[in-house]
Scaffold this active site. Structure first.
Site, PDB file in Angstrom:
ATOM      1  N   LYS A   1       0.855  -1.193   0.000  1.00 33.14           N
ATOM      2  CA  LYS A   1       0.000   0.000   0.000  1.00 33.14           C
ATOM      3  C   LYS A   1       0.891   1.244   0.000  1.00 33.14           C
ATOM      4  O   LYS A   1       1.816   1.349   0.797  1.00 33.14           O
ATOM      5  CB  LYS A   1      -0.900   0.014   1.238  1.00 33.14           C
ATOM      6  CG  LYS A   1      -1.866   1.198   1.273  1.00 33.14           C
ATOM      7  CD  LYS A   1      -2.677   1.257   2.554  1.00 33.14           C
ATOM      8  CE  LYS A   1      -1.959   1.958   3.655  1.00 33.14           C
ATOM      9  NZ  LYS A   1      -1.761   3.401   3.515  1.00 33.14           N
TER      10      LYS A   1
ATOM     11  N   LYS B   1      -7.865   7.859  -0.544  1.00 33.53           N
ATOM     12  CA  LYS B   1      -9.123   8.270   0.096  1.00 33.53           C
ATOM     13  C   LYS B   1      -9.910   9.232  -0.802  1.00 33.53           C
ATOM     14  O   LYS B   1     -10.213  10.375  -0.429  1.00 33.53           O
ATOM     15  CB  LYS B   1      -8.851   8.899   1.459  1.00 33.53           C
ATOM     16  CG  LYS B   1      -8.137   7.926   2.402  1.00 33.53           C
ATOM     17  CD  LYS B   1      -7.893   8.497   3.757  1.00 33.53           C
ATOM     18  CE  LYS B   1      -7.275   7.496   4.711  1.00 33.53           C
ATOM     19  NZ  LYS B   1      -5.868   7.148   4.423  1.00 33.53           N
TER      20      LYS B   1
HETATM   21  P1  XMP Z   1       1.256   2.794  10.561  1.00 30.73           P
HETATM   22  O1  XMP Z   1       2.627   3.368  10.487  1.00 30.73           O
HETATM   23  O2  XMP Z   1       0.402   3.456  11.593  1.00 30.73           O
HETATM   24  O3  XMP Z   1       0.628   3.109   9.115  1.00 30.73           O
HETATM   25  O4  XMP Z   1       1.266   1.295  10.688  1.00 30.73           O
HETATM   26  C1  XMP Z   1      -0.717   2.913   8.788  1.00 30.73           C
HETATM   27  C2  XMP Z   1      -0.940   3.213   7.343  1.00 30.73           C
HETATM   28  O5  XMP Z   1      -2.309   3.092   7.039  1.00 30.73           O
HETATM   29  C3  XMP Z   1      -2.853   4.385   6.721  1.00 30.73           C
HETATM   30  N1  XMP Z   1      -4.041   4.499   7.517  1.00 30.73           N
HETATM   31  C4  XMP Z   1      -5.272   4.425   7.047  1.00 30.73           C
HETATM   32  N2  XMP Z   1      -5.721   4.252   5.799  1.00 30.73           N
HETATM   33  N3  XMP Z   1      -7.914   4.268   6.639  1.00 30.73           N
HETATM   34  C5  XMP Z   1      -7.036   4.192   5.606  1.00 30.73           C
HETATM   35  O6  XMP Z   1      -7.488   4.068   4.462  1.00 30.73           O
HETATM   36  C6  XMP Z   1      -7.533   4.446   7.911  1.00 30.73           C
HETATM   37  O7  XMP Z   1      -8.323   4.495   8.835  1.00 30.73           O
HETATM   38  C7  XMP Z   1      -6.132   4.530   8.109  1.00 30.73           C
HETATM   39  N4  XMP Z   1      -5.420   4.650   9.225  1.00 30.73           N
HETATM   40  C8  XMP Z   1      -4.115   4.624   8.813  1.00 30.73           C
HETATM   41  C9  XMP Z   1      -1.816   5.412   7.050  1.00 30.73           C
HETATM   42  O8  XMP Z   1      -1.869   6.501   6.147  1.00 30.73           O
HETATM   43  C10 XMP Z   1      -0.556   4.611   6.900  1.00 30.73           C
HETATM   44  O9  XMP Z   1      -0.172   4.516   5.540  1.00 30.73           O
END
Ligand code: XMP
Length: 254
Positions: free
Chosen positions: A51, A85
């Site tokens: 991702k 998003k």
């Molecule tokens: P970390 O470093 O916290 O990264 O393991 C998490 C990754 O996921 C993304 N992220 C989200 N993407 N909905 C999403 O579509 C969410 O609720 C969400 N929360 C985190 C974040 O940008 C990073 O790439």
């Protein structure tokens, strides 16, 4: 092959439900690119998909170096997801989706807040024509997620009061989305959403580790895929951390 099946095959083939969030940070673009490639080389055997988000797309350019990262991911037989998003009017959403798919992404993440007509309908149309995926936000992983996704709403179709994220889970089923995102930080919400979506719409859970989410709770609650960024990226040995998380996720599922 539809995206939902593609990632399911990858999960089986790699024996992993871990998706790497390649959120590399660096002040130098050259360094950002080389670090991204190196990390992907190190961990690709332990993950089922890659991702990306704006961490890389903004500094590296979609049709330039990001495309090269996607090519490497595909060489490793990893499906790729753009966490953009999508959240605009339909005509713009269509262009956003077309560009990401054209650059080589296999799926995009979109925000159901914009609705169907003149909202996400064009994104689904493009995705279906190209056999690509659309994953919908359902309940985000961060602390303030309740302010939007957790609101109580009056559902226009049923004329009953419901929670926003449960309405989104129902929309994901109705729109035949390839997945929904529910934060690993809210396992009770994963469970509620899973009761609606069953296995028809897989649940993607970010928020493991750095944001406080727990592998065991998310997997047991019904998350199909775990999205992990910083816990792997910042580890002394990213490959062994990715392997460790993969094994833990497998243990917890059984
Ligand atoms: P970390 O470093 O916290 O990264 O393991 C998490 C990754 O996921 C993304 N992220 C989200 N993407 N909905 C999403 O579509 C969410 O609720 C969400 N929360 C985190 C974040 O940008 C990073 O790439």
């Amino acid at each position: 092959m539809p995206f939902k099946i593609e990632i399911e095959c990858s999960q089986k083939q790699k024996d992993s439900n871990i998706i790497l969030a390649l959120d590399v940070a660096s002040n130098s673009r050259a360094n950002l690119f080389s670090k991204s490639l190196k990390l992907l080389e190190q961990v690709h055997v332990y993950i089922c998909a890659l991702k990306l988000n704006h961490h890389l797309v903004l500094p590296l350019g979609l049709f330039d170096r990001v495309r090269q990262i996607l090519k490497l991911a595909h060489r490793y037989e990893l499906p790729t997801i753009m966490d953009c998003k999508i959240n605009d009017i339909g005509s713009t959403n269509r262009i956003i989706a077309e560009n990401y798919y054209k650059a080589g992404f296999d799926a995009v993440i979109a925000n159901p807040f914009v609705g169907w007509k003149e909202g996400l309908q064009p994104v689904f149309e493009v995705a279906r024509a190209l056999q690509k995926g659309v994953i919908l936000l359902c309940y985000m992983s961060h602390e303030a997620a309740w302010e939007g996704y957790g609101q109580t709403i009056q559902d226009a179709k049923t004329d009953t009061r419901t929670l926003q994220y449960l309405a989104f889970a129902r929309k994901a089923l109705e729109w035949k989305a390839d997945g929904v995102v529910v934060g690993a930080t809210y396992p009770e919400k994963i469970e509620e959403v899973a009761r609606i979506t069953t296995d028809k719409v897989p649940i993607y859970s970010p928020g493991i580790g750095a944001q406080g989410g727990d592998i065991q709770s998310a997997a047991r609650a019904g998350a199909h895929y775990l999205i992990v960024g910083r816990t792997i990226l910042n580890a002394q040995n990213p490959a062994s951390m990715a392997r460790q998380i993969r094994e833990e996720a497998k243990l917890r599922k059984s």
